[in-house]
Each structure stands twice: as C-alpha cells, then as structure tokens.
Design an enzyme around this catalytic site. Structure first.
Site, PDB file in Angstrom:
ATOM      1  N   VAL A 134       6.696  32.000 -10.252  1.00 32.73           N
ATOM      2  CA  VAL A 134       7.157  32.328 -11.599  1.00 32.73           C
ATOM      3  C   VAL A 134       7.889  31.095 -12.112  1.00 32.73           C
ATOM      4  O   VAL A 134       9.029  30.828 -11.743  1.00 32.73           O
ATOM      5  CB  VAL A 134       8.082  33.560 -11.604  1.00 32.73           C
ATOM      6  CG1 VAL A 134       8.552  33.855 -13.026  1.00 32.73           C
ATOM      7  CG2 VAL A 134       7.367  34.767 -11.024  1.00 32.73           C
ATOM      8  N   LEU A 153      10.478  32.402  -7.260  1.00 34.56           N
ATOM      9  CA  LEU A 153      11.093  32.534  -8.574  1.00 34.56           C
ATOM     10  C   LEU A 153      11.783  31.221  -8.918  1.00 34.56           C
ATOM     11  O   LEU A 153      12.859  30.911  -8.410  1.00 34.56           O
ATOM     12  CB  LEU A 153      12.088  33.693  -8.562  1.00 34.56           C
ATOM     13  CG  LEU A 153      12.806  34.047  -9.864  1.00 34.56           C
ATOM     14  CD1 LEU A 153      11.811  34.361 -10.976  1.00 34.56           C
ATOM     15  CD2 LEU A 153      13.746  35.230  -9.643  1.00 34.56           C
ATOM     16  N   ASP A 154      11.136  30.445  -9.782  1.00 38.21           N
ATOM     17  CA  ASP A 154      11.636  29.107 -10.131  1.00 38.21           C
ATOM     18  C   ASP A 154      11.751  28.981 -11.644  1.00 38.21           C
ATOM     19  O   ASP A 154      11.300  28.014 -12.232  1.00 38.21           O
ATOM     20  CB  ASP A 154      10.691  28.040  -9.569  1.00 38.21           C
ATOM     21  CG  ASP A 154      11.271  26.642  -9.687  1.00 38.21           C
ATOM     22  OD1 ASP A 154      12.502  26.518  -9.749  1.00 38.21           O
ATOM     23  OD2 ASP A 154      10.483  25.676  -9.733  1.00 38.21           O
ATOM     24  N   ALA A 155      12.346  29.979 -12.264  1.00 39.06           N
ATOM     25  CA  ALA A 155      12.450  30.001 -13.728  1.00 39.06           C
ATOM     26  C   ALA A 155      13.894  29.966 -14.218  1.00 39.06           C
ATOM     27  O   ALA A 155      14.142  30.058 -15.409  1.00 39.06           O
ATOM     28  CB  ALA A 155      11.765  31.254 -14.277  1.00 39.06           C
ATOM     29  N   ARG A 179      11.874  21.455 -11.294  1.00 40.68           N
ATOM     30  CA  ARG A 179      10.767  22.026 -10.532  1.00 40.68           C
ATOM     31  C   ARG A 179       9.988  20.896  -9.894  1.00 40.68           C
ATOM     32  O   ARG A 179       9.647  19.946 -10.545  1.00 40.68           O
ATOM     33  CB  ARG A 179       9.822  22.841 -11.433  1.00 40.68           C
ATOM     34  CG  ARG A 179      10.495  24.038 -12.062  1.00 40.68           C
ATOM     35  CD  ARG A 179       9.451  24.922 -12.715  1.00 40.68           C
ATOM     36  NE  ARG A 179      10.076  25.982 -13.437  1.00 40.68           N
ATOM     37  CZ  ARG A 179      10.255  25.989 -14.757  1.00 40.68           C
ATOM     38  NH1 ARG A 179       9.845  25.000 -15.466  1.00 40.68           N
ATOM     39  NH2 ARG A 179      10.835  26.995 -15.359  1.00 40.68           N
TER      40      ARG A 179
END
Length: 549
Positions: A298, A365-367, A549
C-alpha cells in the site's frame, strides 16, 4: 428571473469584475496550497494558515473598499485589477525565493508558513476585496439589500468556478507558473474591459506593460543552486509536487519536497534507504517464506520495494499507489515494468482492500508520512480489514515515521496499541541508533507467533533471502509503554494531535554506505525546522518531511 429575462441578461462591467475577482481569489487560494506545501508541508497548520490569511485579507479589503466605495468608478476597479496582476507576476517570479527566505525565520514549526503566505498572497487578496463593495456601489439594482445580495451571489459563483476549475482542470493540466500567468492575463483583460470603449492612454499602456511583465516572469526565474542535484523531471500532479533528482549515481524521487524513493544507478541492487531492506523482515515473521504466494504494497513511490520483492520471491506482488503520475514516473525513471507478477492499481489503499477478494500472505503499509498520515489507514477498523485480507499466518508490515521514545513517539505508541488490539503479536524495529524521528518498522502477525530474538536470528541465518537482516534483527525494540496511548478509531480523530509533537524535530533517514554493502550505516539527517535548513532545502513536507519509499 424568468427564462426570457435570463436569456437577454447582459452583465454590467462591475458585475464582470466581481465574478473575476471571485474566480481569481479562490483560484489563488487553491494554488497557494500547491506553492507553499513543498516548502512547509501540507499538514493542517499550513492549510489552515492559508485559509486564515485569505479570509483576513479579504475582510480587510471589504472593509477598506466599503469605506471608499462612494468614490468608486470602473477606472478605479481597473487599476485594482492591474495592481493585483502585478503581484501575481511577483508570485510567479520570486515565489520560491520568498518561500526560502521566510522559511529561515525563527518561528515555531506550526506557524512557520504564515510569513510566506502573508507576503505572497496577502496583498493580492486584499486588493481583490475592494471589488465587491465598489461593484455594489456601482450596481444598477434598486436598494442596498438587492445590490449587496446580487454582488455576493456573483462573487460566490465566481469563487465556485475558480475553486472547481483550479482543482479539477488547471492543476492536473498545467504548471504553477502557467496557471499564475493565466490568472494574470484574466485580470489584465478584465481591467481593459472595464475601460472600454474609451481605452484611456495610461490604463492601456499599463495593461500592455503588465502583460509583458507576466510573460517575462513566467519565462524567467531566479537562478538558484539546488544542492540536491539535477532535476531531471518535475510535475505538479493532482496529489502533490513530484520531482526526480539525480545526484551523481543516486536518483531520488521527491514528493512535496521530501525524499520518497532512491536508487543507485550504478548498483541497482543496493538499498539506498536502509529501511527498504527492512521490508524483508516480513519474510522472517511468516512461518515459511517459501509459502508466500501473494504480497500487497500500500504505497508505491519509486516501487523499489515492490520490484525487489517481485525479483527475489516466487510471489505475485500487487501495489496500490493512489497517484498515477507517481507510477508513470517510476516507469520512466526507476525501471518499473508491470507484468503478470507485478500489478499496479491506482486506488486508495483502504478502498482496494474493501473491494478485493484476494488473500495476501504479506501486506506492506508504506503510505504514512510524518506530517500527513492518512487517518483511515491507521485505525482499528482498518487493521481488522487488513487482518481479514491476510492468510491465517499472514503478516502486516507498517513503516511508521516517529521517534522511538519521548514526546515524538506518541504516534508510534498509538499505532502499536491499535495494531495489538487486532493482531496477536506486534514487533518493532528501529532503523537508526539515534532517538530522533526515524522510520520505525512495525510487524504484526495474524497468528500467535511469539518470536524471540533467537528465533529471528536463526531464521535470518537459515532462510535464503539474499538479504542479510542481522543488523535489523539486532535493532528490535522493547515493547513500548502504551498505557497512555489511544486506540485509533474511525469515529474519533486524534492523529494530527499525535503528530504535532514531531513538528520541528530532527528526522533521520539511514542510508547504506554506498558500496553496496548492507552493513555499516550512516545516518542521513534531513533538516526539520526552518531554523535548521538552508535556503534551498527547507523542508515542508519539509518543515516536517515525510517518509521515504
């Protein structure tokens, strides 16, 4: 007004001026967010500051305009329009310099953007505030109430048009400079129209000169050395300001002024940012990494993490990246190639999970960002959704931007407590030995795992991941004290308050040593507050930089 009267209606010159002032003022307000955010961030304090400055400036303009309205003429409104156009030219030409200068003022981070917003947008908004009372004075309507109501309606309609057009049409299609140039030309054209049919000599000459000034301002910008390197691509997307910067062999994606992805052009296998290597901790948390068949990211950014997983593991990797322009940039500059094992979806992460029937073994989860966290991706309801979409022994991996302890750790501790209400076991790993804001990696397992330090060390030695995670395992953190931390829920706000203590604090991004080794790490400190940054790089998603990221 009946249909026949509406068809024959022809607006008067003051009415046109009011409509244009509404279009321009609201258009500039929307544009201000895109101009100021790369320097100071798009958090609530920046957006709220912009709204406050615009409302104050308009109110002062209404007040002063009302006091002078008895002397109003079309020619006076023409000069006001021209003066506003001149200031729009200043914003186009010198906006970046003004942002850089004001960012060095010694102010608390939450107020850091106010001087820039006041200097850039206070004067033109103040001037536009004169138009409505002048137009009401010149109105042909009978009575003060009817005249005022008519003017307010036209101004509001103009504001609606300006807001919608700038948001949905202009920003996705044009650069900031081009949009500013368009607003300037509209103001000049309106000023000329207010003097028709006479075209007096002075206003006409001034209009031509200002039109030339706008073109020059848009075509020429002050020369400034960018310490980050060479900007090889730049775009204002519907979501953010996107830049690709080359500095030697390192290529970095910047979103709203902060680094989000990096690759080493001479050594593509190198993890430039240390924490992207930590993503593979998820493969130590699953029972058997060879059984991992499907992975979801994500947040894509430069897609360095998803591409790494797709190349290393026999698994299908799905990526949800909300900004299509970011995906396009990753394809052009970071070697992204979609195939049957790497799929990209331009959606919100939570909406994707709600609508998909897929079951994932790992969700990354990298949002999150330091100053702007998508609240709906932090709550217990989201965690329950993620757990439902994971396999029985699946793993949720979250890149949390926070301090490991102290006042800057409030968000990390709240996120940890929220995750542990859903998942049986939650583990945390720091990426920096410092106590500064950093990328803390939180790993939650869908099944009881009770992994000890020895278990992780053994799995790292036995599993052929192609990535040595010994230092990551050594950086495992003790269980945090979450007694005073809230459980985040959909029906209860609070993330902004949890992020607030981090404003102005130092943010450390660890990088590998550049030799391709994943061993020795050096902290790469990204300046946090306006007093710590230099004129070219004061962060905004940088007075409060976001995650990478």
């Amino acid at each position: 007004m009946d249909r026949r009267a509406l068809a024959s209606y022809r607006p008067t010159k003051p009415e046109v001026a009011v409509f244009v002032s509404g279009v321009t003022s609201m258009g500039l307000e929307i544009l201000a967010v895109r101009i100021v955010a790369p320097q100071f961030g798009s958090h609530i304090y920046t957006v709220g500051g912009i709204l406050t400055v615009f409302l104050i400036a308009l109110s002062l303009g209404y007040w002063q305009g009302g006091k002078r309205a008895s002397l109003a003429t079309n020619r006076q409104m023409s000069w006001i329009m021209l003066a506003t156009a001149v200031y729009v030219g200043i914003v186009i030409y010198a906006g970046d310099l003004l942002l850089a200068y004001t960012s060095t003022l010694p102010l608390p981070p939450r107020y850091a953007s106010l001087p820039a917003v006041i200097a850039l947008f206070g004067p033109p908004t103040y001037l536009l505030g004169f138009i409505s009372p002048y137009a009401a004075e010149l109105s042909q309507k009978q009575g003060v109430g009817e005249a005022s109501g008519h003017v307010y309606a036209l101004g509001t309609i103009g504001s609606i048009v300006g807001s919608a057009a700038t948001t949905f049409v202009l920003i996705p299609a044009m650069t900031i400079e081009t949009i500013g140039l368009l607003f300037g030309f509209v103001l000049v054209a309106t000023a000329v129209g207010l003097t028709l049919p006479g075209l007096p000599r002075k206003p006409t000459m001034a209009s031509v000169a200002i039109a030339v000034l706008l073109v020059v301002a848009a075509g020429v910008s002050p020369v400034a050395l960018d310490h980050r390197g060479d900007i090889v691509y730049e775009e204002h997307t519907a979501h953010q300001h996107l830049e690709i910067v080359d500095n030697g062999d390192e290529r970095t994606m910047y979103l709203d002024g902060s680094r989000h992805s990096a690759t080493d052009l001479s050594d593509p296998d190198r993890h430039v940012f240390t924490y992207t290597r930590y993503f593979h901790l998820s493969m130590l948390a699953v029972d058997d990494h060879q059984d991992v068949e499907r992975v979801l990211f994500v947040g894509g950014g430069g897609f360095t993490g998803p591409q790494d997983f797709e190349q290393r593991y026999d698994a299908t990797v799905d990526v949800v990246e909300i900004d299509p322009a970011v995906t396009n940039a990753a394809e052009e500059s970071f070697g992204l190639e979609e195939n049957e094992d790497l799929n990209v979806y331009a959606q919100d992460g939570r909406q994707f999970l709600e609508n998909t029937d897929e079951t994932y073994d790992v969700i990354v989860l990298d949002a999150y960002k330091q100053d702007q966290v998508p609240f709906h991706l932090t709550t217990v309801e989201f965690m329950e959704l993620a757990s439902d979409r994971l396999s029985d022994d699946g793993v949720l991996y979250a890149n949390v931007i926070s301090a490991p302890s102290g006042s800057g750790s409030e968000f990390y501790r709240a996120q940890h407590r929220t995750m542990e209400t859903v998942f049986p076991d939650v583990y945390s790993f720091r990426t920096s030995p410092s106590s500064a804001i950093q990328n803390i990696q939180v790993v939650a397992t869908n099944a009881d795992s009770d992994l000890s330090q020895a278990d992780l060390e053994r799995r790292n030695a036995e599993r052929d991941l192609g990535v040595d995670l010994a230092d990551a395992v050594d950086n495992r953190m003790d269980y945090p004290n979450t007694d005073d931390a809230p459980v985040l829920r959909d029906d209860r706000g609070g993330v902004d308050e949890l992020l607030d203590p981090m404003l102005g604090q130092r943010y450390v991004i660890e990088e590998t040593d550049g030799s391709g080794s994943n061993g020795t790490l050096e902290p790469d400190v990204e300046p946090e507050s306006p007093t710590e940054s230099d004129a070219a790089t004061t962060p905004g998603l940088s007075a409060v930089p976001s995650g990478v990221r």
